[in-house]
Design an enzyme around this catalytic site. Structure first.
Site, PDB file in Angstrom:
ATOM      1  N   GLU A 199       0.848  -1.193   0.000  1.00  0.00           N
ATOM      2  CA  GLU A 199       0.000   0.000   0.000  1.00  0.00           C
ATOM      3  C   GLU A 199       0.888   1.248   0.000  1.00  0.00           C
ATOM      4  O   GLU A 199       1.891   1.320   0.706  1.00  0.00           O
ATOM      5  CB  GLU A 199      -0.885  -0.015   1.243  1.00  0.00           C
TER       6      GLU A 199
ATOM      7  N   LYS B 106     -10.169   0.967  -1.804  1.00  0.00           N
ATOM      8  CA  LYS B 106     -10.234   0.663  -0.378  1.00  0.00           C
ATOM      9  C   LYS B 106     -11.602   1.094   0.139  1.00  0.00           C
ATOM     10  O   LYS B 106     -12.068   2.199  -0.151  1.00  0.00           O
ATOM     11  CB  LYS B 106      -9.118   1.396   0.363  1.00  0.00           C
TER      12      LYS B 106
ATOM     13  N   CYS C 160      -5.191  -3.286   3.178  1.00  0.00           N
ATOM     14  CA  CYS C 160      -4.848  -3.058   4.573  1.00  0.00           C
ATOM     15  C   CYS C 160      -6.040  -3.175   5.528  1.00  0.00           C
ATOM     16  O   CYS C 160      -6.477  -4.276   5.841  1.00  0.00           O
ATOM     17  CB  CYS C 160      -4.168  -1.694   4.709  1.00  0.00           C
TER      18      CYS C 160
END
Length: 510
Positions: free
Chosen positions: A264, A340, A374
């Site tokens: 990321e 995300k 993440c």
């Protein structure tokens, strides 16, 4: 007979075995006509020798499994036993058939109680896989039904056996060997008075079946992934950082990898080129100005180096809104994106990033993959939704500054691998960027996780890097193991879900 007196072997039948076959079948099938005639057995052995299996004890035949090849389309639909036999009592074997049909499976009465029937069934399953056949079909007798026919229908009897309220010596055994009842067959064998003429149509699916196809287009089952534990370092230009990206893609492709994964915000060092870093909201928008070039360049690398590239993540501006986005750059030149969805407090507060609204699994030439960036992997609903779309590999690019933050990602990623019976690859960055606000330290140990079962490493960790050291990690993933785990694993987390009590649903309309 004592258990330690047994000396068991499995082999294929020969024509010389007929006398023993007749004695055994007459003993077991005394109520439905006894043994097949000799010419029937000989023709079975001639037409499909691998399908005629016997179990011996000290050279004496004590069990049999007879099978033929059939058309799945024909015999997965209603039929009778006579549809398998011609007027001369020859069993009709279809050498081009795409399924096996189990004719008989029997164990001598004095050898029952040793679970020997399972050995014959496992031998049949192995043969089905070896011949790349779609399934094993069988018409199963229900010999205890006559005891209950006065009080329940045949369909009610099947349900009672399935719920273990009634024991049926044949159906109970078949259900315990992963066969599914697909329908009730009427007048299957009218002379079978104990079953009242009924039978169950049973099916065991070969999860490894591959339809005939061009080899070039066939599905890969052995997949190699590479992950870049990336060191953040000061750079002088975009070209310098892209040269580093190409170096790693080149290195991973040299090892014939199918995928390479970056962390990321791996290109965050470019924020150091910003004329003013005091405004973090503007700094992330400055970084976003390079994203289109990175997508184009990394897509070209994917094609040039023949490898599917998961680009970690980069900021993207759409309609003045900043998103954190990962890209799948396939080696055929196509590009897909995954935003995300869950935004951390830091991203929301300092960079004013917003979450995306779409989630999907991507088809590739090396399996079906998902991407969770993440923080997203800490929400089990997302992994489950991807698993319901038959995901094989979940890629998780992450950026964490401290070990406790890293451990949240690691622990949750490993849970996703177990509960969704898939592989999970996590990849982060290390090093420091003292010249970049809010990106001064990182902590990472990139890893590959598997389901937790006998086919995988004892700790369910396929590979991992040295913590906080720039390096490349490789791991070979067997997609067929996943299929076997989902079907016949020690536990079946996906199959055993109580969807009658709960479900996970995606509300956003595409």
């Amino acid at each position: 007979m004592q258990h330690d007196d047994l000396h068991l072997t499995i082999r294929n039948l020969t024509n010389d075995d007929y006398n023993e076959i007749k004695v055994l079948m007459d003993k077991v099938y005394h109520d439905i006509g006894g043994s097949w005639p000799e010419h029937t057995i000989h023709k079975l052995i001639k037409d499909f020798p691998e399908g005629q299996i016997c179990l011996e004890d000290h050279g004496k035949i004590v069990g049999l499994a007879l099978s033929v090849q059939v058309s799945y389309q024909r015999f997965s639909n209603p039929h009778t036993y006579d549809d398998l036999i011609d007027q001369k009592e020859n069993v009709l074997n279809d050498a081009r058939g795409d399924a096996m049909y189990g004719l008989d499976a029997l164990i001598a009465p004095e050898y029952r109680g040793y679970r020997l029937g399972r050995r014959l069934y496992e031998a049949r399953k192995d043969l089905c896989r070896q011949h790349n056949l779609r399934a094993i079909l069988a018409g199963g007798r229900i010999p205890s039904y006559h005891e209950h026919a006065h009080e329940m229908s045949a369909a009610e009897y099947l349900e009672a056996v399935r719920e273990r309220k009634i024991y049926d010596p044949i159906l109970t055994f078949q259900l315990s060997n992963d066969f599914q009842v697909t329908r009730l067959l009427k007048r299957y064998m009218p002379e079978d008075e104990k079953s009242q003429g009924y039978a169950t149509l049973l099916e065991w699916k070969n999860i490894f079946f591959e339809p005939d196809t061009n080899v070039i287009r066939s599905r890969k089952t052995q997949v190699r992934i590479g992950a870049i534990q990336w060191q953040m370092r000061e750079v002088e230009s975009v070209d310098e950082l892209l040269k580093q990206v190409e170096y790693f893609i080149d290195a991973v492709s040299d090892y014939k990898s199918d995928f390479v994964l970056f962390p990321e915000f791996f290109n965050a060092p470019l924020i150091g080129l910003s004329p003013d870093q005091s405004n973090q909201t503007e700094a992330i928008r400055f970084l976003a100005s390079f994203t289109e070039r990175f997508i184009n360049e990394m897509s070209q690398f994917a094609v040039s180096y023949n490898i599917n590239v998961i680009t970690g993540s980069m900021p993207v501006i759409e309609d003045e809104v900043v998103y954190n986005v990962s890209y799948l750059c396939r080696r055929d030149g196509t590009v897909e994106e995954q935003k995300k969805i869950h935004i951390t407090p830091h991203e929301r507060r300092d960079w004013v990033i917003e979450g995306g609204n779409d989630l999907r699994v991507f088809n590739t030439d090396a399996g079906r993959v998902g991407i969770l960036i993440c923080y997203d992997v800490e929400f089990p609903e997302l992994g489950r939704l991807l698993a319901e779309q038959d995901m094989d590999i979940l890629f998780v690019p992450f950026w964490t500054d401290t070990k406790n933050g890293y451990l949240r990602v690691r622990r949750c990623a490993q849970a996703r691998a177990i509960e969704n019976e898939c592989y999970v690859v996590i990849c982060g960055s290390c090093g420091n960027l003292p010249q970049v606000e809010n990106l001064d330290i990182q902590y990472a140990q990139s890893s590959v996780f598997s389901p937790s079962d006998f086919s995988y490493p004892h700790d369910a960790v396929m590979a991992e890097t040295t913590p906080n050291t720039e390096m490349i990690m490789f791991s070979d993933l067997d997609l067929d193991k996943l299929k076997l785990t989902r079907s016949e694993g020690s536990v079946n987390n996906l199959k055993d879900r109580r969807t009658d009590l709960y479900s996970v649903n995606w509300k956003k309309q595409h």
